[in-house]
Write an enzyme that holds these catalytic residues in place. Sequence first.
Site, mmCIF file in Angstrom:
data_model
loop_
_atom_site.group_PDB
_atom_site.id
_atom_site.type_symbol
_atom_site.label_atom_id
_atom_site.label_comp_id
_atom_site.label_asym_id
_atom_site.label_seq_id
_atom_site.Cartn_x
_atom_site.Cartn_y
_atom_site.Cartn_z
ATOM 1 N N GLU A 138 -5.678 87.442 82.281
ATOM 2 C CA GLU A 138 -6.242 86.252 82.525
ATOM 3 C C GLU A 138 -6.516 85.399 81.178
ATOM 4 O OE1 GLU A 138 -9.371 87.825 85.728
ATOM 5 O OE2 GLU A 138 -9.876 86.796 84.164
ATOM 6 N N CYS A 162 -9.142 97.443 80.381
ATOM 7 C CA CYS A 162 -9.551 97.783 79.104
ATOM 8 C C CYS A 162 -10.220 99.044 79.265
ATOM 9 C CB CYS A 162 -10.773 97.044 78.870
ATOM 10 S SG CYS A 162 -11.788 97.227 77.164
ATOM 11 N N CYS A 196 -9.042 81.200 75.580
ATOM 12 C CA CYS A 196 -9.727 82.407 75.469
ATOM 13 C C CYS A 196 -8.533 83.489 75.879
ATOM 14 C CB CYS A 196 -10.833 82.654 76.298
ATOM 15 S SG CYS A 196 -11.624 84.292 76.275
ATOM 16 N N CYS A 237 -18.924 94.602 83.031
ATOM 17 C CA CYS A 237 -17.933 93.965 82.905
ATOM 18 C C CYS A 237 -16.625 94.195 84.139
ATOM 19 C CB CYS A 237 -17.300 94.488 81.641
ATOM 20 S SG CYS A 237 -15.589 93.768 81.371
ATOM 21 N N CYS A 273 -17.457 99.216 79.555
ATOM 22 C CA CYS A 273 -18.926 98.435 79.520
ATOM 23 C C CYS A 273 -19.279 98.246 80.928
ATOM 24 C CB CYS A 273 -18.752 97.048 78.762
ATOM 25 S SG CYS A 273 -18.267 97.507 77.268
ATOM 26 N N CYS A 297 -15.080 87.423 82.980
ATOM 27 C CA CYS A 297 -14.053 88.284 82.487
ATOM 28 C C CYS A 297 -13.209 89.076 83.606
ATOM 29 C CB CYS A 297 -13.841 88.471 81.189
ATOM 30 S SG CYS A 297 -12.531 89.681 80.161
HETATM 31 S S1 SF4 Z 1 -16.527 93.765 77.601
HETATM 32 FE FE1 SF4 Z 1 -15.029 94.564 79.305
HETATM 33 S S2 SF4 Z 1 -13.137 93.889 78.055
HETATM 34 FE FE2 SF4 Z 1 -14.843 93.879 76.468
HETATM 35 S S3 SF4 Z 1 -14.751 95.755 75.710
HETATM 36 FE FE3 SF4 Z 1 -16.331 95.730 77.376
HETATM 37 S S4 SF4 Z 1 -15.122 96.875 79.065
HETATM 38 FE FE4 SF4 Z 1 -13.741 95.918 77.572
#
Ligand code: SF4
Length: 354
Positions: free
Chosen positions: A97, A117, A110, A124, A121, A341
């Site tokens: 994206e 990833c 962005c 997310c 987190c 995101c």
């Molecule tokens: S917020 Fe999402 S994209 Fe960013 S480091 Fe944490 S898991 Fe990865």
Amino acid sequence: MTVSRVDYGDVLSMTEEELSTLMTTLGAERFRGQQLFQGLWRQAIRNYRDLSVWPRKLQELMEREYPFKRLGVVRHETSADGTVKLLLALQDGQHVETVVLPHRYGYSVCVSSQVGCAMGCTFCASGLKGRVRQLTAGEMADQVLVANELLASQGQRVSRVDIMGIGEPLDNFDAVIRFIELIHHPRGLYISYRHITVSTSGLVPNIRRLAETGIPVTLAVSLHAPNDALRTRLMPINRAYPLTKLMSAVRDYTRRTRRRVTFEYLLLKDVNDREEHAKELGRLLQGLLAHVNLIPWNPVPEHPFRPSPAADVRRFQSIVQEYGISCTIRRELGQEIEAACGQLRLREEERVLR
Ligand code: SF4
């Protein structure tokens, strides 16, 4: 003619010097490398045939030996405020994206740095299925080129780049540095280092490596919690690099680069948005060359969090400011287009799997 392959990856990842060397290894004149570099970056060519200054034979040789395919736009969503979210297809069928955001000063983009990833987190959408692969510098650069193509119809171009999309940029360190050098090149897009932001969830060793490069980009640390217990709950990376280590690396970074660090703080209702959290954050950052960016949470259906009410966000801001820390609230752009995101990519995967 048989050529011995020089393995630099995709041509969009290559510097002008590397392209010139490649030309000489292929038996072409060195200046063809400069022509290709400018063709890729200034003309945003989609194939070698677009490079009309090149002889047909060289176009054909490169098509055979170094085929390149630009990113394809799979989905394109525009919100009422002018934010454009793009779902882009990579050559191997993966998706990333990219978001183009309008500002008073112009446009920022962005950029994603990985497919998925690994950081996990808990709030997310990008990390829900882990990291699939790293992006090359060329794949990151192409996101900026696609954004420029989109803006060209309005006579505009991207003036700021935030490496804040899907992925942990410092987990793809070498490719991200190469990407920054490519978009900064005077014969390329010539984006000022100071207009480039690199975000991190707190990969301490690579914050130190970034400081050592001396490249004066802006560092944005995704903090999201003012103490270890809460931060570990929200961001598993905090186990490996707790706040004492993170803050020490950030302090060294500001000392070395004399650059102000931005701390991103996502506000989650009744989780990290209370008065005591704001005070703790103020104490943690007091005296540091720092700016706090409060981010109202864009809901992700897979996660149980709720956004903090606007009044709580403003109260949080004024408490942090009482500690002498510059603190702003990020505008909520593109809410109606799944702007959190990773959401578009996730929906596309679900659609393909159905
Ligand atoms: S917020 Fe999402 S994209 Fe960013 S480091 Fe944490 S898991 Fe990865």
